[in-house]
Design an enzyme around this catalytic site. Structure first.
Site, PDB file in Angstrom:
ATOM      1  N   TRP A 149     -21.289  15.952   9.618  1.00 29.03           N
ATOM      2  CA  TRP A 149     -20.163  15.539   8.794  1.00 29.03           C
ATOM      3  C   TRP A 149     -20.270  16.214   7.434  1.00 29.03           C
ATOM      4  CZ3 TRP A 149     -18.684   9.673   9.346  1.00 29.03           C
ATOM      5  CH2 TRP A 149     -18.356   9.427  10.683  1.00 29.03           C
ATOM      6  N   GLU A 191      -5.800  -3.658  -1.322  1.00 29.28           N
ATOM      7  CA  GLU A 191      -6.266  -4.853  -0.606  1.00 29.28           C
ATOM      8  C   GLU A 191      -7.386  -5.587  -1.352  1.00 29.28           C
ATOM      9  OE1 GLU A 191      -5.760  -1.888   0.574  1.00 29.28           O
ATOM     10  OE2 GLU A 191      -4.890  -1.871   2.569  1.00 29.28           O
ATOM     11  N   THR A 231       0.867  -1.182   0.000  1.00 22.79           N
ATOM     12  CA  THR A 231       0.000   0.000   0.000  1.00 22.79           C
ATOM     13  C   THR A 231       0.899   1.226   0.000  1.00 22.79           C
ATOM     14  OG1 THR A 231      -0.011   0.069   2.395  1.00 22.79           O
ATOM     15  CG2 THR A 231      -1.784  -1.160   1.366  1.00 22.79           C
ATOM     16  N   LYS A 236     -15.449  16.823  10.326  1.00 18.89           N
ATOM     17  CA  LYS A 236     -16.423  16.699  11.423  1.00 18.89           C
ATOM     18  C   LYS A 236     -16.634  18.081  12.028  1.00 18.89           C
ATOM     19  CE  LYS A 236     -15.051  11.976  11.977  1.00 18.89           C
ATOM     20  NZ  LYS A 236     -13.689  11.757  11.522  1.00 18.89           N
TER      21      LYS A 236
HETATM   22  P1  AMP Z   1      -4.960   2.452  -3.013  1.00 25.27           P
HETATM   23  O1  AMP Z   1      -4.826   1.210  -2.255  1.00 25.27           O
HETATM   24  O2  AMP Z   1      -3.740   3.325  -2.975  1.00 25.27           O
HETATM   25  O3  AMP Z   1      -5.403   2.241  -4.431  1.00 25.27           O
HETATM   26  O4  AMP Z   1      -6.100   3.329  -2.306  1.00 25.27           O
HETATM   27  C1  AMP Z   1      -7.399   2.831  -2.113  1.00 25.27           C
HETATM   28  C2  AMP Z   1      -8.310   3.933  -1.700  1.00 25.27           C
HETATM   29  O5  AMP Z   1      -8.519   4.861  -2.751  1.00 25.27           O
HETATM   30  C3  AMP Z   1      -9.707   3.498  -1.325  1.00 25.27           C
HETATM   31  O6  AMP Z   1      -9.769   2.973  -0.025  1.00 25.27           O
HETATM   32  C4  AMP Z   1     -10.506   4.773  -1.475  1.00 25.27           C
HETATM   33  O7  AMP Z   1     -10.390   5.607  -0.341  1.00 25.27           O
HETATM   34  C5  AMP Z   1      -9.818   5.438  -2.643  1.00 25.27           C
HETATM   35  N1  AMP Z   1     -10.587   5.223  -3.880  1.00 25.27           N
HETATM   36  C6  AMP Z   1     -10.349   4.337  -4.848  1.00 25.27           C
HETATM   37  N2  AMP Z   1     -11.252   4.463  -5.847  1.00 25.27           N
HETATM   38  C7  AMP Z   1     -12.108   5.453  -5.489  1.00 25.27           C
HETATM   39  C8  AMP Z   1     -13.266   6.044  -6.074  1.00 25.27           C
HETATM   40  N3  AMP Z   1     -13.720   5.686  -7.259  1.00 25.27           N
HETATM   41  N4  AMP Z   1     -13.894   7.007  -5.373  1.00 25.27           N
HETATM   42  C9  AMP Z   1     -13.453   7.411  -4.171  1.00 25.27           C
HETATM   43  N5  AMP Z   1     -12.363   6.907  -3.579  1.00 25.27           N
HETATM   44  C10 AMP Z   1     -11.689   5.934  -4.213  1.00 25.27           C
END
Ligand code: AMP
Length: 555
Positions: free
Chosen positions: A451, A335, A188, A446
């Site tokens: 929110w 994940e 990550t 918040k």
């Molecule tokens: P990563 O593991 O770096 O790809 O990050 C994943 C995170 O990106 C998710 O938990 C979301 O918070 C955010 N994310 C991914 N796709 C979207 C989407 N279409 N809209 C809003 N947030 C997103």
């Protein structure tokens, strides 16, 4: 009763063999700054076999050792993608935009045995060498450039082409590979704390690839040519490299040419039909296309997937209205392999309803089971209104993080007691399975008892024609606990003032959500995978580095 069906392991080796033979004429092409240089799937398959033979016979990679890549999206990266898992080793994709200490941490944590690196990134790799554990034995360099930066490395340094030249093109398949063993490892991006590794199994990647191909997801076929702008180190380029080999979908790899101008040029020259990237890439590309009418031809591109962060509705609409490109919104995370949900609206709806569906994060496929958990820990109904934290489970969802010793690490707070992944994303789910995210739990503002969704404010601001980018973060406020701070990048040459932007926003959101604090910035800081880096914005504000204007009602 046991089934009467064959029990064939779902492995990446199967995908490699299938793509290289039955889709042998499909191509992987890499942009070199001027033109695309193509190889057939048959050639890529043969070279993947040569690479696997070299890794095994020359570099001594055995069992499930980690072979890392520090590479742009290109043909050799595709070869490594296919070779490493198919020989039973684990492909570890390194994010070349991570800060050096995180990169060193990850290489050591994964105990990488070999790193395959593009020549152009050696200046990034070389300074890390003194921090790397002796588990790293070899560095294989792709490209012609100077190897001098690696002079201090005590292990073996090899040139990719020399290493694979003359080797057998018969793939050295291991005798039997359990589909549940790891085939790839991805960390990550580690916005808080150390990055965490997710080890994908052959089975999870195989099933995920089939879902990527589904018409309800990306709908890739052998008639498509895909431009994966999303890096191959960002959750396996969203599964596209393996899905492409499964369906015979040709690939156009952008290598390091990821700026709007070369992207527009390669689309014009190479006619891809499909692409995928985070919103910031598309914002830049849209600006380039708009600024040079008649210069580029994007007519081949019928659809693009935008995900990784919330896609601003104005961006989706602009691509559709001005360039006839169908923007498909998708949600996922490292994940979740990453495909979690994809937005294809139900049929038979009017234009307004259709848009309402398209703007959501999309519908869950059958293999991704969602639930929403409220603040008191109970499951909330999927009624499109009750908002809670999204949890998911399924065959390509992580059950734990990689522990560095080959075993899963402590479950931590990311996984529930009963085995679901806690996504940290907050939203609603409709009765027909569409996810609407309001925010990440840690980005929600918040304010008093209420929110405020930072994403909603950003989306509305980015609908203003003079706003190029807008990022909204929570900042401490004596009276309300937290209040929104809006940072805005204006299109060059526009004279829009903050009061005008505030008035624009006031017509679109509830008055108590309107930010009092505003800052015009040159650019929004981005994470290593191109998302708005809200942590950095909050820090700049806290340290007084932002030029903040306060605007209240009537001012
Ligand atoms: P990563 O593991 O770096 O790809 O990050 C994943 C995170 O990106 C998710 O938990 C979301 O918070 C955010 N994310 C991914 N796709 C979207 C989407 N279409 N809209 C809003 N947030 C997103």
């Amino acid at each position: 009763m046991l089934s009467t069906m064959q029990d064939v392991p779902l492995t990446i080796g199967r995908i490699l063999a299938h793509g290289a033979t039955f889709h042998g004429r499909s191509t992987v092409a890499t942009w070199n700054g001027e033109k695309a240089v193509a190889s057939s799937f048959a050639e890529v398959g043969a070279r993947a076999a040569q690479l696997a033979n070299a890794l095994r016979d020359e570099l001594g990679v055995t069992g499930d050792q980690r072979v890392a890549t520090l590479m742009w999206n290109n043909t050799e990266h595709q070869e490594a993608y296919l070779a490493v898992p198919s020989m039973g080793a684990v492909l570890h994709t390194l994010n070349l935009r991570l800060p050096p200490q995180q990169l060193a941490f990850i290489i050591n944590h994964a105990a990488d045995h070999t790193i395959i690196a593009n020549c152009t990134v050696l200046p990034l790799l070389a300074p890390l060498l003194p921090q790397l554990n002796p588990t790293l034995r070899h560095i294989v360099v792709v490209g012609e450039g100077d190897l001098a930066p690696l002079d201090g490395f005590s292990g073996g340094v090899h040139r990719y082409e020399e290493l694979i030249a003359g080797r057998s093109t018969d793939f050295p398949h291991p005798a039997e590979l359990d589909e549940r063993t790891a085939g790839a490892l991805c960390y990550t991006s580690g916005t808080t704390g150390d990055p965490k590794g997710v080890a994908y199994s052959h089975r999870s990647m195989y099933l995920h690839s089939m879902q990527v191909l589904s018409a309800e997801s990306f709908g890739l076929t052998s008639a498509d040519k895909v431009l994966p702008v999303v890096p191959m180190f960002h959750v396996n380029a969203w599964g596209i490299p393996y899905a492409a080999f499964m369906a015979g979908t040709s690939l156009l790899m952008p290598d390091r040419f990821l700026q709007p101008q070369p992207l527009a040029a390669m689309i014009t020259a190479e006619h891809p039909t499909f692409s995928a990237a985070v919103p910031t890439i598309w914002t830049g590309l849209l600006d380039e296309l708009d600024a040079h009418p008649g210069t580029y031809d994007t007519s081949s591109m019928s659809r693009v997937v935008i995900g990784g962060s919330a896609c601003p509705p104005a961006l989706m609409k602009a691509f559709e209205d001005r360039y006839g490109i169908n923007v498909i919104h998708a949600w996922g995370m490292t994940e979740t392999s990453p495909l979690g949900s994809v937005s294809h609206p139900p049929a038979g709806l009017g234009p307004e309803e259709t848009w309402r569906y398209r703007l959501t994060q999309g519908r869950f496929p059958a293999s991704v089971e969602p639930r929403l958990i409220g603040p008191d820990g109970t499951a909330l109904p999927h009624d499109g209104e009750s908002a809670g934290e999204l949890e998911v489970r399924g065959p390509w969802i992580a059950a734990a993080y990689f522990g560095g010793d080959g075993r899963p690490a402590e479950q931590g707070e990311k996984f529930s007691e009963d085995g679901w992944l806690r996504t940290g994303d907050v939203g609603t789910i409709s009765s027909d399975g569409f996810l609407t995210l309001t925010d990440r739990a840690k980005d929600v503002i918040k304010s008093g008892g209420e929110w405020i969704s930072s994403v909603e404010l950003e989306n509305q601001l980015m609908a203003h024609p003079d706003v190029l980018e807008a990022a909204v973060v929570a900042v401490p406020d004596e009276k309300w606990g937290e209040r929104p701070l809006a940072t805005v990048v204006l299109r060059p040459g526009t004279g829009t003032g903050l009061a005008e932007l505030r008035a624009f926003l006031a017509e679109r959101v509830a008055h108590w959500q309107l930010p009092e604090r505003w800052s015009i910035v040159e650019s929004v800081p981005k994470t290593s995978v191109g998302k708005f880096d809200k942590k950095v914005i909050r820090k700049s504000y806290a340290e007084g580095e932002l030029d903040v204007t306060t605007l209240r009602k009537g001012e």
